[in-house]
Design an enzyme around this catalytic site. Structure first.
Site, PDB file in Angstrom:
ATOM      1  N   MET A 203       0.843  -1.200   0.000  1.00 46.30           N
ATOM      2  CA  MET A 203       0.000   0.000   0.000  1.00 46.30           C
ATOM      3  C   MET A 203       0.879   1.252   0.000  1.00 46.30           C
ATOM      4  O   MET A 203       0.413   2.349   0.319  1.00 46.30           O
ATOM      5  CB  MET A 203      -0.940  -0.007   1.212  1.00 46.30           C
ATOM      6  CG  MET A 203      -1.912  -1.185   1.163  1.00 46.30           C
ATOM      7  SD  MET A 203      -3.451  -0.889   2.033  1.00 46.30           S
ATOM      8  CE  MET A 203      -2.857  -0.620   3.677  1.00 46.30           C
ATOM      9  N   GLY A 204       2.154   1.070  -0.346  1.00 46.70           N
ATOM     10  CA  GLY A 204       3.043   2.231  -0.442  1.00 46.70           C
ATOM     11  C   GLY A 204       3.589   2.670   0.901  1.00 46.70           C
ATOM     12  O   GLY A 204       3.551   1.922   1.872  1.00 46.70           O
ATOM     13  N   ASN A 205       4.138   3.903   0.913  1.00 45.24           N
ATOM     14  CA  ASN A 205       4.872   4.419   2.077  1.00 45.24           C
ATOM     15  C   ASN A 205       5.947   3.386   2.471  1.00 45.24           C
ATOM     16  O   ASN A 205       6.018   2.919   3.604  1.00 45.24           O
ATOM     17  CB  ASN A 205       3.920   4.725   3.242  1.00 45.24           C
ATOM     18  CG  ASN A 205       4.605   5.600   4.284  1.00 45.24           C
ATOM     19  OD1 ASN A 205       4.634   5.274   5.468  1.00 45.24           O
ATOM     20  ND2 ASN A 205       5.203   6.687   3.874  1.00 45.24           N
ATOM     21  N   LEU A 206       6.742   3.068   1.484  1.00 43.63           N
ATOM     22  CA  LEU A 206       7.642   1.924   1.580  1.00 43.63           C
ATOM     23  C   LEU A 206       8.820   2.193   2.516  1.00 43.63           C
ATOM     24  O   LEU A 206       9.273   3.330   2.668  1.00 43.63           O
ATOM     25  CB  LEU A 206       8.146   1.562   0.179  1.00 43.63           C
ATOM     26  CG  LEU A 206       7.026   1.294  -0.849  1.00 43.63           C
ATOM     27  CD1 LEU A 206       7.618   0.986  -2.221  1.00 43.63           C
ATOM     28  CD2 LEU A 206       6.110   0.171  -0.388  1.00 43.63           C
TER      29      LEU A 206
ATOM     30  N   GLY B 281       5.069 -10.126   3.873  1.00 35.66           N
ATOM     31  CA  GLY B 281       5.809 -10.063   5.124  1.00 35.66           C
ATOM     32  C   GLY B 281       5.160 -10.894   6.229  1.00 35.66           C
ATOM     33  O   GLY B 281       3.938 -10.947   6.352  1.00 35.66           O
ATOM     34  N   GLU B 282       6.003 -11.525   7.040  1.00 35.82           N
ATOM     35  CA  GLU B 282       5.504 -12.286   8.190  1.00 35.82           C
ATOM     36  C   GLU B 282       5.038 -11.365   9.310  1.00 35.82           C
ATOM     37  O   GLU B 282       4.401 -11.810  10.252  1.00 35.82           O
ATOM     38  CB  GLU B 282       6.594 -13.227   8.706  1.00 35.82           C
ATOM     39  CG  GLU B 282       6.773 -14.428   7.809  1.00 35.82           C
ATOM     40  CD  GLU B 282       7.938 -15.322   8.188  1.00 35.82           C
ATOM     41  OE1 GLU B 282       8.654 -15.018   9.172  1.00 35.82           O
ATOM     42  OE2 GLU B 282       8.152 -16.318   7.473  1.00 35.82           O
ATOM     43  N   LYS B 283       5.365 -10.075   9.202  1.00 36.21           N
ATOM     44  CA  LYS B 283       4.900  -9.139  10.223  1.00 36.21           C
ATOM     45  C   LYS B 283       3.375  -9.167  10.309  1.00 36.21           C
ATOM     46  O   LYS B 283       2.797  -9.120  11.384  1.00 36.21           O
ATOM     47  CB  LYS B 283       5.370  -7.726   9.912  1.00 36.21           C
ATOM     48  CG  LYS B 283       4.666  -6.754  10.793  1.00 36.21           C
ATOM     49  CD  LYS B 283       5.260  -5.412  10.806  1.00 36.21           C
ATOM     50  CE  LYS B 283       4.377  -4.511  11.614  1.00 36.21           C
ATOM     51  NZ  LYS B 283       3.093  -4.269  10.925  1.00 36.21           N
ATOM     52  N   ASP B 284       2.714  -9.240   9.148  1.00 37.14           N
ATOM     53  CA  ASP B 284       1.251  -9.361   9.103  1.00 37.14           C
ATOM     54  C   ASP B 284       0.918 -10.854   9.077  1.00 37.14           C
ATOM     55  O   ASP B 284       0.517 -11.399   8.055  1.00 37.14           O
ATOM     56  CB  ASP B 284       0.699  -8.641   7.873  1.00 37.14           C
ATOM     57  CG  ASP B 284       0.992  -7.154   7.929  1.00 37.14           C
ATOM     58  OD1 ASP B 284       0.480  -6.496   8.836  1.00 37.14           O
ATOM     59  OD2 ASP B 284       1.756  -6.656   7.083  1.00 37.14           O
TER      60      ASP B 284
ATOM     61  N   HIS C  48       9.617  -3.446   3.328  1.00 32.50           N
ATOM     62  CA  HIS C  48       9.177  -3.735   1.957  1.00 32.50           C
ATOM     63  C   HIS C  48      10.377  -4.071   1.069  1.00 32.50           C
ATOM     64  O   HIS C  48      10.294  -4.924   0.184  1.00 32.50           O
ATOM     65  CB  HIS C  48       8.459  -2.527   1.346  1.00 32.50           C
ATOM     66  CG  HIS C  48       7.199  -2.143   2.048  1.00 32.50           C
ATOM     67  ND1 HIS C  48       7.106  -1.020   2.853  1.00 32.50           N
ATOM     68  CD2 HIS C  48       5.983  -2.728   2.072  1.00 32.50           C
ATOM     69  CE1 HIS C  48       5.871  -0.932   3.321  1.00 32.50           C
ATOM     70  NE2 HIS C  48       5.172  -1.947   2.874  1.00 32.50           N
TER      71      HIS C  48
HETATM   72  O1  PAF Z   1      -0.068  -5.579   3.635  1.00 28.47           O
HETATM   73  C1  PAF Z   1      -0.487  -4.711   2.847  1.00 28.47           C
HETATM   74  O2  PAF Z   1       0.195  -3.742   2.559  1.00 28.47           O
HETATM   75  C2  PAF Z   1      -1.887  -4.861   2.264  1.00 28.47           C
HETATM   76  O3  PAF Z   1      -2.769  -5.424   3.174  1.00 28.47           O
HETATM   77  C3  PAF Z   1      -1.911  -5.606   0.929  1.00 28.47           C
HETATM   78  C4  PAF Z   1      -1.448  -7.055   1.083  1.00 28.47           C
HETATM   79  C5  PAF Z   1      -1.035  -4.899  -0.078  1.00 28.47           C
HETATM   80  C6  PAF Z   1      -3.346  -5.638   0.376  1.00 28.47           C
HETATM   81  O4  PAF Z   1      -3.851  -4.361   0.187  1.00 28.47           O
END
Ligand code: PAF
Length: 288
Positions: A32-35, A151-154, A39
């Site tokens: 979703m950006g703001n990398l 990412g495993e963070k989520d 990322h």
């Molecule tokens: O983890 C994220 O940044 C978002 O949930 C994803 C997987 C890009 C889906 O919008």
């Protein structure tokens, strides 16, 4: 090689078609950006395992259950493009909301992943994982990558996406990538931008708490007591714990003493930021 940015599905498909025609493997990193460096770990991993690396940036309205959270979500496209280019990403897909949901969000078909979406973040953010599963299904269908890197963070999101890919026979292999942390142990997240300097200094306590839980459980302490005490300590330190849970890592069902692969997961507010983190760990039981 310089980064190419496209915003339509047609351009994306043409790029992927050409890459596959040349026999190149495609790795995909949805964002979703703001990398940040977390990322970039995904991008680098994709670059190691695939010939072509595609990233997407789309702030997906379907997965936000709080309108102000969606409005305030940081959008930093130029800075993101520089980072992607510097880390070897070949193509950025940055669609508009209309491009992603041409028939409108109201009548959009929804992908819902049972069981693993329930509880934890799914409990606190109703509809969140339906929004994630829906957009990720669309992105997977648009990109048609060989591998997708998440990412495993989520941790719960990764479990939802793995189950979704298996249940719906989506032809992509999902690669989980370890959480990137700062030197104090704080998991990197776009949400860290919302922390004040004082909060940023306190925030690593969340990972310390997860480590303490893992150690206490491995030493044979009672699950519920350990979680209660740790949650109380975090609240006393200034967090507002949303949940602290001990689960079986395979399916996120509540952990039992018979499970050997566990994960402790936390979501906690610190000021206005809702931070999440997790720590998978083995439970090695002694046989005597
Ligand atoms: O983890 C994220 O940044 C978002 O949930 C994803 C997987 C890009 C889906 O919008």
């Amino acid at each position: 090689m310089s980064l190419l940015t496209v915003s339509t599905v047609a351009e994306l498909r043409e790029y992927v078609h050409n890459a596959k025609f040349k026999g190149l493997s495609v790795g995909f990193v949805p964002t979703m950006g703001n990398l940040h460096a977390g990322h970039m770990r995904l991008i680098k991993q994709a670059g190691k395992q695939c010939d072509v690396v595609i990233a997407s940036i789309f702030v997906n309205p379907l997965q936000f259950n709080d309108q102000s959270d969606l409005t305030n979500y940081p959008r930093t496209l130029e800075q993101d493009q520089t980072l992607l280019e510097d880390n070897g990403c070949n193509l950025l897909f940055a669609p508009t909301v209309e491009e992603m949901y041409p028939n409108g969000q109201e009548s959009q078909s929804i992908v819902s992943v049972p069981d693993v979406s329930m509880g934890l973040c799914g409990g606190s953010r109703p509809g969140h994982f339906d929004g994630v599963a829906t957009v990720v299904t669309k992105l997977f269908n648009m990109v048609q990558a060989d591998k997708a890197f998440l990412g495993e963070k989520d941790f719960q999101q990764l479990a939802v996406i793995r189950k979704m890919v298996a249940d719906l026979s989506i032809p992509v292999s999902v690669v989980g990538v370890a959480t990137e942390r700062n030197t104090e142990g704080l998991a990197l997240s776009s949400r860290n931008n919302y922390l004040s300097a004082n909060e940023l200094a306190l925030a690593p306590a969340i990972f310390k708490a997860l480590q303490d839980v893992a150690t206490a459980i491995q030493q044979g302490n009672d699950f519920a007591t350990t979680l209660d005490e740790t949650q109380q300590r975090l609240n006393q330190q200034g967090f507002k714990v949303d949940y602290l849970a001990l689960c079986r890592s395979s399916d996120l069902k509540p952990a039992t003493a018979d499970d050997d692969k566990l994960v402790v997961l936390v979501a906690a507010f610190l000021g206005s930021a809702r931070l999440i983190d997790n720590l998978p760990f083995p439970l090695n039981r002694t046989t005597d």
